[in-house]
Design a protein around this motif. Structure first.
Motif, mmCIF file in Angstrom:
data_model
loop_
_atom_site.group_PDB
_atom_site.id
_atom_site.type_symbol
_atom_site.label_atom_id
_atom_site.label_comp_id
_atom_site.label_asym_id
_atom_site.label_seq_id
_atom_site.Cartn_x
_atom_site.Cartn_y
_atom_site.Cartn_z
ATOM 1 N N PRO A 50 -11.318 -8.350 11.304
ATOM 2 C CA PRO A 50 -10.120 -8.337 10.447
ATOM 3 C C PRO A 50 -10.497 -8.303 8.962
ATOM 4 N N TYR A 51 -9.852 -7.416 8.226
ATOM 5 C CA TYR A 51 -10.013 -7.303 6.780
ATOM 6 C C TYR A 51 -8.629 -7.247 6.145
ATOM 7 N N GLN A 52 -8.556 -7.613 4.878
ATOM 8 C CA GLN A 52 -7.306 -7.480 4.131
ATOM 9 C C GLN A 52 -6.999 -5.989 3.987
ATOM 10 N N PRO A 53 -5.713 -5.607 3.992
ATOM 11 C CA PRO A 53 -5.364 -4.191 3.808
ATOM 12 C C PRO A 53 -5.879 -3.662 2.471
ATOM 13 N N ALA A 54 -6.319 -2.444 2.483
ATOM 14 C CA ALA A 54 -6.775 -1.802 1.252
ATOM 15 C C ALA A 54 -5.581 -1.446 0.379
ATOM 16 N N SER A 55 -5.831 -1.202 -0.867
ATOM 17 C CA SER A 55 -4.752 -0.870 -1.796
ATOM 18 C C SER A 55 -3.977 0.359 -1.353
ATOM 19 N N MET A 56 -4.658 1.371 -0.824
ATOM 20 C CA MET A 56 -3.968 2.583 -0.384
ATOM 21 C C MET A 56 -3.002 2.257 0.753
ATOM 22 N N THR A 57 -3.390 1.352 1.638
ATOM 23 C CA THR A 57 -2.507 0.943 2.724
ATOM 24 C C THR A 57 -1.244 0.303 2.169
ATOM 25 N N LYS A 58 -1.404 -0.548 1.195
ATOM 26 C CA LYS A 58 -0.250 -1.195 0.567
ATOM 27 C C LYS A 58 0.648 -0.161 -0.112
ATOM 28 N N MET A 59 0.041 0.787 -0.803
ATOM 29 C CA MET A 59 0.831 1.808 -1.502
ATOM 30 C C MET A 59 1.571 2.705 -0.521
ATOM 31 N N MET A 60 0.936 3.083 0.578
ATOM 32 C CA MET A 60 1.592 3.936 1.574
ATOM 33 C C MET A 60 2.736 3.193 2.255
ATOM 34 N N THR A 61 2.554 1.906 2.517
ATOM 35 C CA THR A 61 3.628 1.104 3.107
ATOM 36 C C THR A 61 4.821 1.057 2.160
ATOM 37 N N GLU A 62 4.559 0.833 0.882
ATOM 38 C CA GLU A 62 5.629 0.816 -0.112
ATOM 39 C C GLU A 62 6.331 2.171 -0.174
ATOM 40 N N TYR A 63 5.565 3.253 -0.146
ATOM 41 C CA TYR A 63 6.136 4.592 -0.196
ATOM 42 C C TYR A 63 7.060 4.848 0.995
ATOM 43 N N ILE A 64 6.613 4.483 2.183
ATOM 44 C CA ILE A 64 7.418 4.691 3.395
ATOM 45 C C ILE A 64 8.705 3.885 3.329
ATOM 46 N N ILE A 65 8.609 2.625 2.911
ATOM 47 C CA ILE A 65 9.807 1.779 2.811
ATOM 48 C C ILE A 65 10.782 2.337 1.785
ATOM 49 N N LEU A 66 10.285 2.733 0.625
ATOM 50 C CA LEU A 66 11.167 3.301 -0.398
ATOM 51 C C LEU A 66 11.850 4.569 0.104
ATOM 52 N N ASP A 67 11.102 5.408 0.810
ATOM 53 C CA ASP A 67 11.671 6.635 1.366
ATOM 54 C C ASP A 67 12.749 6.323 2.404
ATOM 55 N N GLU A 68 12.518 5.341 3.257
ATOM 56 C CA GLU A 68 13.499 4.952 4.268
ATOM 57 C C GLU A 68 14.752 4.358 3.632
ATOM 58 N N VAL A 69 14.608 3.565 2.583
ATOM 59 C CA VAL A 69 15.772 3.006 1.874
ATOM 60 C C VAL A 69 16.545 4.134 1.208
ATOM 61 N N ARG A 70 15.834 5.046 0.557
ATOM 62 C CA ARG A 70 16.479 6.168 -0.126
ATOM 63 C C ARG A 70 17.266 7.037 0.853
ATOM 64 N N SER A 71 16.742 7.227 2.077
ATOM 65 C CA SER A 71 17.415 8.074 3.062
ATOM 66 C C SER A 71 18.552 7.342 3.777
ATOM 67 N N GLY A 72 18.639 6.028 3.612
ATOM 68 C CA GLY A 72 19.708 5.267 4.237
ATOM 69 C C GLY A 72 19.358 4.705 5.611
ATOM 70 N N ARG A 73 18.137 4.950 6.097
ATOM 71 C CA ARG A 73 17.738 4.428 7.415
ATOM 72 C C ARG A 73 17.383 2.947 7.362
ATOM 73 N N LEU A 74 17.062 2.436 6.174
ATOM 74 C CA LEU A 74 16.829 1.020 5.940
ATOM 75 C C LEU A 74 17.640 0.578 4.735
ATOM 76 N N SER A 75 17.883 -0.713 4.645
ATOM 77 C CA SER A 75 18.488 -1.273 3.431
ATOM 78 C C SER A 75 17.541 -2.328 2.892
ATOM 79 N N TRP A 76 17.798 -2.799 1.681
ATOM 80 C CA TRP A 76 16.930 -3.816 1.094
ATOM 81 C C TRP A 76 17.044 -5.136 1.848
ATOM 82 N N ASP A 77 18.038 -5.300 2.694
ATOM 83 C CA ASP A 77 18.206 -6.532 3.478
ATOM 84 C C ASP A 77 17.558 -6.433 4.862
ATOM 85 N N THR A 78 17.060 -5.275 5.264
ATOM 86 C CA THR A 78 16.453 -5.083 6.582
ATOM 87 C C THR A 78 15.155 -5.884 6.670
ATOM 88 N N GLN A 79 15.010 -6.605 7.771
ATOM 89 C CA GLN A 79 13.744 -7.346 7.974
ATOM 90 C C GLN A 79 12.834 -6.571 8.882
#
Length: 79
Positions: A50-79
């Motif tokens: 086990p290793y801590q996620p790399a910065s690119m992993t964190k950035m890609m996760t943020e990108y995917i979440i932002l894209d999903e919120v923008r498209s309406g498939r997620l909201s900022w309240d989704t867990q």
């Protein structure tokens, strides 16, 4: 890509083919290379450590979440 890497680390049962391949010269503590269509692991190094996620992993996760919120498939309240 980030999700694939996380999934690759979580699925160690497919590493038999990776152990028969020659060692790649990488400057990395751990790495997993997977063939996308079959899921076959082509290369693995320290995939169980086990290793801590790399910065690119964190950035890609943020990108995917932002894209999903923008498209309406997620909201900022989704867990």
């Amino acid at each position: 890509m980030a999700l694939c890497l996380v999934w690759c680390v979580a699925m160690p049962a497919h590493t038999s083919a990776a152990q028969s391949l020659p060692e790649l010269q990488l400057n990395a503590k751990a790495a997993v290379l997977m063939e996308a269509q079959s899921g076959e692991i082509l290369f693995a190094r320290n995939e169980q450590t086990p290793y801590q996620p790399a910065s690119m992993t964190k950035m890609m996760t943020e990108y995917i979440i932002l894209d999903e919120v923008r498209s309406g498939r997620l909201s900022w309240d989704t867990q």
